[in-house]
Scaffold this motif. Structure first.
Motif, short mmCIF file in Angstrom:
data_model
loop_
_atom_site.label_atom_id
_atom_site.label_comp_id
_atom_site.label_asym_id
_atom_site.label_seq_id
_atom_site.Cartn_x
_atom_site.Cartn_y
_atom_site.Cartn_z
N GLY A 1 0.80 -1.22 0.00
CA GLY A 1 0.00 0.00 0.00
C GLY A 1 0.83 1.26 0.00
N PHE A 2 1.93 1.27 0.76
CA PHE A 2 2.78 2.45 0.82
C PHE A 2 3.54 2.66 -0.49
N CYS A 3 3.87 1.56 -1.17
CA CYS A 3 4.49 1.67 -2.50
C CYS A 3 3.51 2.35 -3.46
N GLY A 4 2.23 1.96 -3.35
CA GLY A 4 1.21 2.57 -4.18
C GLY A 4 1.05 4.05 -3.88
N LYS A 5 1.10 4.40 -2.63
CA LYS A 5 1.00 5.82 -2.24
C LYS A 5 2.16 6.61 -2.84
N PHE A 6 3.37 6.06 -2.74
CA PHE A 6 4.53 6.73 -3.33
C PHE A 6 4.36 6.86 -4.83
N ALA A 7 3.91 5.78 -5.47
CA ALA A 7 3.76 5.77 -6.93
C ALA A 7 2.73 6.79 -7.41
N ARG A 8 1.68 6.98 -6.63
CA ARG A 8 0.61 7.90 -7.04
C ARG A 8 0.89 9.35 -6.65
N ASP A 9 1.46 9.53 -5.44
CA ASP A 9 1.55 10.88 -4.88
C ASP A 9 2.91 11.56 -5.05
N GLU B 1 6.10 9.97 -6.74
CA GLU B 1 6.94 9.67 -7.91
C GLU B 1 6.62 10.55 -9.12
N PRO B 2 5.34 10.79 -9.45
CA PRO B 2 5.07 11.65 -10.61
C PRO B 2 5.68 13.05 -10.47
N LYS B 3 5.70 13.57 -9.25
CA LYS B 3 6.31 14.89 -9.02
C LYS B 3 7.82 14.83 -9.24
N LEU B 4 8.45 13.74 -8.79
CA LEU B 4 9.89 13.60 -8.99
C LEU B 4 10.22 13.47 -10.47
N VAL B 5 9.37 12.75 -11.20
CA VAL B 5 9.57 12.60 -12.65
C VAL B 5 9.50 13.96 -13.32
N LYS B 6 8.47 14.72 -13.00
CA LYS B 6 8.27 16.02 -13.64
C LYS B 6 9.39 16.99 -13.29
N LYS B 7 9.82 16.96 -12.04
CA LYS B 7 10.81 17.94 -11.57
C LYS B 7 12.24 17.56 -11.89
N TYR B 8 12.57 16.26 -11.86
CA TYR B 8 13.97 15.87 -11.97
C TYR B 8 14.28 14.93 -13.14
N VAL B 9 13.38 14.01 -13.45
CA VAL B 9 13.64 13.11 -14.58
C VAL B 9 13.55 13.88 -15.89
N ASP B 10 12.52 14.70 -16.01
CA ASP B 10 12.29 15.42 -17.27
C ASP B 10 13.42 16.38 -17.61
N ASP B 11 14.14 16.88 -16.61
CA ASP B 11 15.23 17.82 -16.92
C ASP B 11 16.60 17.15 -16.95
N GLY B 12 16.62 15.83 -16.82
CA GLY B 12 17.87 15.10 -16.94
C GLY B 12 18.66 14.91 -15.67
N THR B 13 18.14 15.40 -14.53
CA THR B 13 18.85 15.27 -13.27
C THR B 13 18.79 13.85 -12.72
N LEU B 14 17.63 13.22 -12.83
CA LEU B 14 17.37 11.96 -12.14
C LEU B 14 17.04 10.82 -13.11
N GLY C 1 11.12 3.82 3.06
CA GLY C 1 9.74 4.22 3.21
C GLY C 1 9.25 5.29 2.27
N ALA C 2 7.90 5.42 2.22
CA ALA C 2 7.25 6.44 1.40
C ALA C 2 7.29 7.75 2.17
N GLN C 3 8.46 8.34 2.24
CA GLN C 3 8.69 9.54 3.02
C GLN C 3 8.05 10.76 2.37
N PRO C 4 7.97 11.88 3.09
CA PRO C 4 7.45 13.11 2.49
C PRO C 4 8.27 13.52 1.27
N ASP C 5 7.63 14.22 0.36
CA ASP C 5 8.29 14.64 -0.88
C ASP C 5 9.63 15.32 -0.61
N ALA C 6 9.68 16.16 0.44
CA ALA C 6 10.88 16.94 0.71
C ALA C 6 12.10 16.07 0.99
N VAL C 7 11.88 14.90 1.58
CA VAL C 7 13.01 14.01 1.87
C VAL C 7 13.68 13.57 0.57
#
Length: 261
Positions: free
Chosen positions: A94-102, A104-117, A224-230
């Motif tokens: 369940g926590f993996c699902g929470k991370f995947a939905r809440d 990961e998409p933000k990390l993709v948009k912010k860091y994967v899309d610009d080549g950082t991650l 763990g599915a830590q807060p986005d800031a972590v």
């Protein structure tokens, strides 16, 4: 085995031994969601906003876990991205699902899309045969370039409650846009799928991961599915340490990706 390879393996084992102890303490479980991340535990602070900023708790040997294979269908982002996040997760978690939905998409948009991650997925099924089937199905979807689409469908709200029997896997494959569902089912039941899942699973167990999700970001373990800031601060600290000043200065595009969402 050559002397050089033996030396490299010994160095990795030494690093993993330390991290196994850390992950064993910091694991994020369904029964104890309040458990701290490794970064937070090392600082002895409850402030999630600053827990990942220092580079304390980084194990250079663990950077070798990043495969950086441009053909890896279970990865997204440039193969030469300065930061690699290796993610060990289970589709029944369940926590993996929470991370995947809440998160990961933000990390993709912010860091994967610009080549950082770059994000490299590792199948880490720990909840029995249903988890194993889902992991093999995810790998099979990747064979047709649809891993991340399968990942999204399998982690949708309420998806895990429907189980991952053969009929359900077919449904998920269709939702993911897998072109040849018959081939998908053959691949999911193959020895190659079992071997690929076991390889990832064994890697996770060697790290001492006892629950999901668990992560390694450029050698820094986070449980763990830590807060986005972590995650954001761990990624930015890793990028800065590599001579790349965070998300603002990334290379454009996702090139070298094994498959994007």
């Amino acid at each position: 085995m050559s002397a050089g390879k033996k030396k490299k393996n010994l160095a990795l084992v030494a690093g993993v031994a330390v991290v196994a102890a850390l992950l064993g303490v910091a694991s994020y479980t369904a029964t104890k969601p309040e458990e701290p991340s490794v970064a937070r535990a090392e600082k002895g602070s409850g402030d999630g906003a600053s827990s990942a900023a220092p580079r304390a708790g980084v194990y250079p040997e663990l950077e070798a876990l990043a495969r950086r294979d441009a053909k890896d269908a279970l990865a997204q982002g440039k193969a030469d991205a300065p930061v690699v996040m290796v993610e060990y997760a289970d589709f029944k978690c369940g926590f993996c699902g929470k991370f995947a939905r809440d998160t990961e998409p933000k990390l993709v948009k912010k860091y994967v899309d610009d080549g950082t991650l770059r994000i490299e997925w590792r199948n880490f099924p720990i909840f029995g045969e249903d988890s194993e089937r889902a992991a093999r199905g995810a790998w099979a979807a990747g064979k047709q370039g649809k891993f991340w689409q399968f990942h999204e469908a399998a982690y949708a709200d309420g998806a895990k409650e429907k189980g991952f029997g053969d009929g359900r896997l077919k449904e998920l494959a269709r939702e993911a846009g897998v072109g040849d569902v018959g081939r998908f089912m053959d691949d999911a039941g193959s020895d190659a799928a079992k071997a690929a899942v076991k390889k990832d699973q064994d890697e996770g167990y060697k790290l001492g991961a006892t629950s999901t999700p668990s992560f390694v970001i450029n050698g820094q373990p986070i449980a763990g599915a830590q807060p986005d800031a972590v995650f954001e601060q761990a990624i930015e600290a890793a990028a800065a340490a590599g001579g790349k000043g965070g998300s603002g200065g990334g290379k454009g595009g996702k090139g070298g990706s094994g498959g994007g969402k």
